[in-house]
Every structure is written in structure tokens, then in C-alpha cells.
Design an enzyme around this catalytic site. Structure first.
Site, PDB file in Angstrom:
ATOM      1  N   THR A   1      12.123 -22.566  31.479  1.00  0.00           N
ATOM      2  CA  THR A   1      10.824 -23.206  31.315  1.00  0.00           C
ATOM      3  C   THR A   1      10.272 -22.916  29.926  1.00  0.00           C
ATOM      4  OG1 THR A   1       9.644 -21.318  32.268  1.00  0.00           O
ATOM      5  CG2 THR A   1      10.355 -23.058  33.775  1.00  0.00           C
TER       6      THR A   1
ATOM      7  N   GLY B   1       7.926 -13.888  37.545  1.00  0.00           N
ATOM      8  CA  GLY B   1       6.955 -13.290  38.435  1.00  0.00           C
ATOM      9  C   GLY B   1       6.470 -14.293  39.472  1.00  0.00           C
ATOM     10  N   ASP B   2       5.326 -13.990  40.099  1.00  0.00           N
ATOM     11  CA  ASP B   2       4.802 -14.856  41.152  1.00  0.00           C
ATOM     12  C   ASP B   2       4.282 -16.172  40.612  1.00  0.00           C
ATOM     13  OD1 ASP B   2       5.237 -12.994  43.300  1.00  0.00           O
ATOM     14  OD2 ASP B   2       3.534 -11.834  42.556  1.00  0.00           O
ATOM     15  N   GLY B   3       3.861 -16.204  39.341  1.00  0.00           N
ATOM     16  CA  GLY B   3       3.232 -17.402  38.798  1.00  0.00           C
ATOM     17  C   GLY B   3       4.143 -18.615  38.766  1.00  0.00           C
TER      18      GLY B   3
ATOM     19  N   GLY C   1       3.951  -9.320  37.739  1.00  0.00           N
ATOM     20  CA  GLY C   1       3.462  -9.331  39.107  1.00  0.00           C
ATOM     21  C   GLY C   1       4.558  -9.798  40.052  1.00  0.00           C
TER      22      GLY C   1
ATOM     23  N   ASP D   1      -3.198 -16.575  44.085  1.00  0.00           N
ATOM     24  CA  ASP D   1      -1.864 -16.104  43.701  1.00  0.00           C
ATOM     25  C   ASP D   1      -1.859 -15.548  42.283  1.00  0.00           C
ATOM     26  OD1 ASP D   1      -1.175 -16.971  46.156  1.00  0.00           O
ATOM     27  OD2 ASP D   1       0.216 -18.528  45.514  1.00  0.00           O
TER      28      ASP D   1
ATOM     29  N   ASN E   1       3.117 -24.896  33.541  1.00  0.00           N
ATOM     30  CA  ASN E   1       3.250 -26.086  34.387  1.00  0.00           C
ATOM     31  C   ASN E   1       4.528 -26.884  34.128  1.00  0.00           C
ATOM     32  OD1 ASN E   1       0.993 -25.918  36.110  1.00  0.00           O
ATOM     33  ND2 ASN E   1      -0.349 -26.648  34.475  1.00  0.00           N
TER      34      ASN E   1
ATOM     35  N   GLU F   1       3.763 -22.465  40.658  1.00  0.00           N
ATOM     36  CA  GLU F   1       3.929 -23.791  40.061  1.00  0.00           C
ATOM     37  C   GLU F   1       4.890 -24.647  40.879  1.00  0.00           C
ATOM     38  OE1 GLU F   1       4.897 -24.071  35.950  1.00  0.00           O
ATOM     39  OE2 GLU F   1       3.519 -22.482  35.340  1.00  0.00           O
TER      40      GLU F   1
ATOM     41  N   PHE G   1       9.550 -15.731  29.124  1.00  0.00           N
ATOM     42  CA  PHE G   1       8.473 -14.877  28.635  1.00  0.00           C
ATOM     43  C   PHE G   1       8.021 -13.868  29.686  1.00  0.00           C
ATOM     44  CE2 PHE G   1       8.079 -19.129  26.727  1.00  0.00           C
ATOM     45  CZ  PHE G   1       8.378 -18.804  25.414  1.00  0.00           C
TER      46      PHE G   1
END
Length: 620
Positions: free
Chosen positions: A185, A211-213, A244, A588, A189, A217, A155
Site C-alpha cells: 500500500t 497494524g489494526d488500521g 497497534g 478501531d 485508504n 480499511e 510504513f
């Protein structure tokens, strides 16, 4: 006692020189010279040139190489193929396959030795492996391929992450001969749960394609493990396919590439990943008001930056443009926040850049000879996950050791045509030339069971402020090193700390150089400088002046503006105490509970896959 390593070679030292034909055989002939920084290509026939167009191939633009052979029994030549990504006339990078024909000898075996010699030396240069000064150069110089776990958020980046992964990431890491398994994923989480139960001994690195997210995790999942001290040493990489991409921007800068966005940034980071190389990574432990703790590799933000971050979530369908829109909206409704910022100043000035440390680049290698093989998977994970198959039209991509087929030179019985400088039809197709046997102890294929698609339920800790309906709080890891520089949150600070109380437009604590792929917030920051870079803007600044700061931040020149409301200092730890009842805090880019927090840098706690530092100077 091990013999000393040979001294480094001069960048212009010729390592190999030879004459090659092209594919098809009726094409021109070339003189090739390989130096530590580039492959020089000079056309010999039919019309000699001092330097033919595209005659210099910097190794920084090479993802990998392989050797091939013709399927025609009468063809005694061996073929040497280089995969490159030069800049096109319009600025963007494009894939170019360069194939050369080793045909100076009368037998295939002799020509194969020559092609293999070139492929081995080029691979050693790409991977930073030492070359023997004397002795035979064979493929036995190369260690086994690295094993990478790729985690893809489908996504990410307006839903285009999976398409970019298929079109760019998988072909490039296949060209580099990297062994990989790929997992998609399915929810927030999911990656965190996965790495908590992962058998880390089977992997040489974990790479997030998002991205950074997603990396946030993974990092906090590793620090959740009982064996966090070893788990956090696992090399982590990022391939930017999200909105991001701040850490990817810093990796791109560290690698010496020009600033880039979108597909170009992804290609740069893929090239660096293919080259191998690690750097120690500072991490920031953040203690929240409830006493829970999370770890950051990027930033802690309060005020304007966090307002933009959270507001942009409403416009995620716009991709990276969501940040532009949310910045305009936040400027129109600019707020100030009363607060107290305390910090422990850095005791020494940041050191000058040093060579990368961490895992040696020799841990990984490029496989020279693609051989048909099933998708490399690993033993079942401790926790159930989805093992995403690769439903790709190119059969080579289902084998991590096989590069994408060349035009008319099929590796596995055919494939789509690709851009090539000297490609043509008329010759017999080429097939893989198996130079390297499968390394002993290679992991066997194993299917992984489907994951439970139910959402993870968590209970908010005591004292946690309830999140707003459009946000999710982030869980905190239970492991990690103690914060020896910090007193309990709420206790008086020890001597040596500096405190500022004021009305702030923003407070930003950042570890790497980049706040976004094109925002250089801390130009002199390094991944392992042991510092958190504190940046704040006080109230009273005009909207135009704030906008000028962020426009100048695209080039990292915002500190030269002389804005009186802007401040900066490097620190080892800090405490932030909002004195206003309403506001947003992010770690973050992820929203956390609102209230007092404090953080401490843990130098070189993690390991980041960055590739070699800097870009070598182009050769004349």
C-alpha cells in the site's frame, strides 16, 4: 450419501512409525513416531537415547513440510523435511529445519513413497484434514493450495513491516505451500480502494501485514461494495507488523499461544495462518453524528483511551513505545468528560466456547513438493494497483510453492544457510521432488498496472465537525446490514435500555478480548459471542488507581481490583452522547467526528482467519 467422517483420533495415537537417517548420510539415525499432536524423535545410533534433545516437535510449532531428493544419481534415498519454530533458550522463537533421510528401501521410488506418505499425513494433521482409516495414503488426499492476497503497509511498525515481511512472513507461508500475491500500500485508504474493485472469487482470503488500521480499511472497503453481503464473508487475516496489534493479540490468545510482542507475536500468527481455519467474526456498525456509518472489528473509545491513541500518533517513530509515552502524558493531564451512556443489555449470558465455524480448514493445504515456478499472480484487478515484486535473495521465495532452501540442500540451485539441528556438508545437494502436479485451473501470471499515486479526495458530509489539523476522518461505507436494534440517532430509546449519566474518565466498547497485544480488556470475550463489552471508569479515580487498572489489564485481572469507579457490562447495542464540547472519539484506533454516536453488534457477519483454537496439551 457421503460416508461419515471417522471419529477423532486420541492425541497420543501413533499414526506412523519408522526409521530414518539424517543429512548428511554419515550422521545419526532416528526413530520417528507421528501422533496427532507431535513428532517424536529418538536417536538410535551411534548412541541410543530414551529421548534426544529436542526430541518432541509439537505440531503447533510446525509451519510446513516438503520432500526432496538428491542431485547425485547414485543416491537412492528420499528426504523428508520439517520446518519448525521452537522456543530458544532465551525465550524467543527461532527457525529450525529438520531433515530426515528415507533410505530403508533399495530404490529411490520406494523411498520416495515412504517420504511422501509421511509428508502427506503430517500435512493432513496440520490442515485439519481427515485421514482415511483404511486405504492408501497419497498426495491426492490434499486439495489445491489456498490463494491469499497479502496487503503490506511498508510504513507500519516504525517502517520495519516490509523487512519483517521479507524475513519472516514470506518464508513461512512459502514453507506452508500457500499461494500468494503481495501488494504494497502506498497511502491512506489505498487498501480500501483496492478491495472495492477486487475480484474476490480469485482469492481464498485477504491478509493484512501491518497494524489494526490496514484491516479497518479492508473491512470497510468490502462493506462499500454493491455485493457487500458476499464480500464481507471473505476470510480476513492479520499478521502484526504495526504498532497497534490488538486483533493479533486476540488471535494469538485464541490459538493458545502465550502472550507475545514483536517478532514472536508475528511468528505465532504466521504459524496459525499456515495451519488454516476460520472463525465467525462479530462486527459493530457505528452511526456517527452526521448520519454516516462505519464498521468496527475492534473498539469504540472515548476519553482516556482515545486520548492516548491520538496523542501517540505524534510519536509514531517510536513504534509500540509511543503508547507508553502517550499514556504517561495523558495520566499527567488526566481529564474527565461529562456524558450519557445508554445500552441494551445482553439478554443471555455469554455461551461457553465452541469449536470454530466458518470455512472448513480443508479449503487450504500445504504443498509437499516445491517445484520451481514463477510468482503466482492473478488476473488484473478491477481498479489499478501496484503488484509488488519480491526482490529477495532466495529464489524459492519468488515461488509460493517453494520453501526456503535448506543448508547445503539447494531447492533451486543454492541459497543462504539456515539454522538446522542436523545440517552439514559433504553430501550431494538436494533438489525439489515434484510430488503434486499443478492443479487444474491454476491462475495464470498477469502483470498489474501501476496505481495512481495521487491522494484520494473526499468531501465531508453535511454536519460533520471539522477535524483537527493532525487527524484524518475515516470514510463511511454505504452498504452493510440495517441496524434493527437502534432508533434514529437523537430519537428516544425504546424500553429495556439502561442509561448512565456521569463524569467519565473513559468509556470503551470492545468486541474481542484484547485492546492491545498485551492488554486483555475483556478476558472472556470471543470473536463470535454476539456481544459488545462496555467498560467505563467514572471521575474521581486517582491517577495511581487508573494506572493499576491498566497494569492489571496486561494479565486480564483488572476486574478483580474492586475499583469502585470502574464498571462493566456486556451489551447488544449502545449509544454514547458526549455532553462536553471538546473531546476525541476513535473507532478501531482511527479518529472519527466528535459528537453523539450509537452502535449495534451484527453477530458473525465477518470471517476471521484464526487457525485452530487452543493449544493441545503437550504429550509426555
Amino acid at each position: 450419501m457421503a460416508p461419515p467422517l471417522p471419529p477423532p483420533l486420541a492425541t497420543s495415537t501413533p499414526l506412523l512409525h519408522g526409521e530414518f537417517g539424517s543429512h548428511p548420510a554419515r550422521g545419526p539415525r532416528f526413530a520417528l513416531t507421528l501422533t496427532p499432536q507431535a513428532v517424536h524423535i529418538q536417536r538410535l545410533r551411534p548412541k541410543p537415547e530414551a529421548r534426544s534433545q529436542g526430541g518432541l516437535v509439537p505440531l503447533a510449532e510446525v509451519s510446513g513440510c516438503c520432500t526432496l531428493r538428491s542431485r547425485s544419481p547414485s543416491d537412492s534415498a528420499a528426504y523428508f523435511c520439517i520446518y519448525t519454530y521452537p522456543r530458544g533458550r532465551r525465550g524467543g522463537r527461532r527457525r529450525v529445519t529438520r531433515t530426515f533421510r528415507a533410505d530403508r528401501a533399495h530404490t529411490y521410488e520406494e523411498n520416495r513413497v515412504e517420504a511422501q506418505r509421511w509428508a502427506t499425513v503430517l500435512t493432513c494433521l496440520l490442515r485439519g484434514l481427515p485421514l482415511p482409516r483404511d486405504g492408501e495414503i497419497t498426495s491426492h488426499l490434499l486439495p489445491r493450495p489456498p490463494r491469499l492476497l497479502l496487503l503490506v503497509n511498508p510504513f507500519g511498525g516504525r517502517g520495519q513491516a516490509w523487512q519483517w515481511c521479507k524475513n519472516h512472513v514470506l518464508p513461512m507461508i512459502s514453507e506452508a505451500g500457500l499461494s500468494f500475491n503481495l501488494i504494497q500500500t502506498e497511502r491512506q485508504n489505498h487498501a480500501r480502494e483496492l478491495v472495492q474493485g477486487l475480484s474476490l472469487r480469485e482469492w481464498d482470503g485477504i491478509v493484512t501485514v501491518s497494524g489494526d488500521g490496514l484491516l479497518y480499511e479492508v473491512l470497510n472497503g468490502l462493506l462499500d461494495r454493491p455485493d457487500w453481503e458476499e464480500a464481507v464473508k471473505t476470510p480476513l487475516g492479520i499478521l502484526p507488523c504495526g504498532s497497534g496489534n490488538a486483533l493479533a493479540g486476540a488471535v494469538n490468545h485464541h490459538g493458545g499461544f502465550e502472550q507475545a510482542l514483536g517478532v514472536d507475536l508475528l511468528l505465532h500468527c504466521c504459524l496459525l495462518l499456515c495451519r488454516g481455519g476460520c472463525c465467525p467474526l462479530d462486527l459493530l456498525s457505528v452511526t456517527l453524528a452526521s448520519g454516516s456509518r462505519c464498521f468496527s472489528f475492534l473498539s469504540v473509545a472515548w476519553g482516556f483511551v482515545s486520548d492516548v491513541d491520538i496523542l501517540s500518533e505524534r510519536f509514531r517513530a517510536l513504534g509500540s513505545a509511543r503508547f507508553t509515552l502517550s499514556t504517561v502524558l495523558s495520566l499527567a493531564t488526566l481529564h474527565t468528560y461529562r456524558g450519557r451512556l445508554s445500552y441494551l443489555p445482553a439478554t443471555v449470558e455469554p455461551a461457553s466456547p465452541t469449536p470454530t465455524h466458518g470455512l472448513p480448514r480443508a479449503k487450504s493445504e500445504l504443498t509437499l513438493a516445491p517445484v520451481p515456478a514463477p510468482l503466482v499472480a492473478h488476473s488484473p484487478l478491477h481498479r489499478s494497483v501496484s503488484d509488488l515484486p519480491l526482490p529477495l535473495p532466495q529464489p524459492a521465495l519468488t515461488s509460493p510453492d517453494s520453501p526456503e532452501p535448506l543448508p547445503g540442500l539447494a531447492l533451486n540451485g543454492g541459497g543462504p544457510e539456515l539454522a538446522s539441528d542436523w545440517a552439514g556438508a559433504g553430501d550431494a545437494p538436494l533438489s525439489p521432488d515434484p510430488l503434486l502436479p499443478s492443479p487444474p485451473g491454476s491462475p495464470k501470471s498477469a502483470l498489474l498496472s501501476p496505481t495512481n499515486k495521487g491522494a484520494l479526495e473526499t468531501t465531508a458530509p453535511s454536519g460533520l465537525l471539522p477535524p483537527t489539523p493532525d487527524s484524518d476522518q475515516v470514510a463511511a461505507p454505504t452498504g452493510g446490514p440495517p441496524d434493527d436494534l437502534l432508533p434514529p440517532l437523537g430519537a428516544p430509546l425504546p424500553p429495556g435500555w439502561v442509561t448512565l449519566e456521569d463524569d467519565f474518565v473513559l468509556v470503551l466498547a470492545i468486541l474481542p478480548s484484547h485492546l492491545g497485544a498485551d492488554l486483555v480488556a475483556a478476558p472472556h470475550a470471543r470473536f463470535d459471542d454476539g456481544l459488545v463489552h462496555l467498560f467505563w471508569v467514572r471521575g474521581g479515580i486517582s491517577r495511581a488507581a487508573l494506572l493499576r487498572i491498566f497494569l492489571a489489564m496486561e494479565q486480564g485481572s483488572h476486574f478483580s481490583l474492586g475499583c469502585p469507579q470502574m464498571g462493566y457490562t456486556p451489551a447488544r447495542a449502545f449509544r454514547l452522547e458526549p455532553l462536553t464540547r471538546r473531546g476525541l472519539l476513535t473507532v478501531d484506533g482511527e479518529r472519527v467526528e466528535y459528537g453523539p454516536l450509537q452502535a449495534q453488534v451484527h453477530p458473525r457477519l465477518g470471517t476471521l482467519l484464526t487457525g485452530p483454537p487452543g493449544r493441545p496439551e503437550r504429550e509426555p
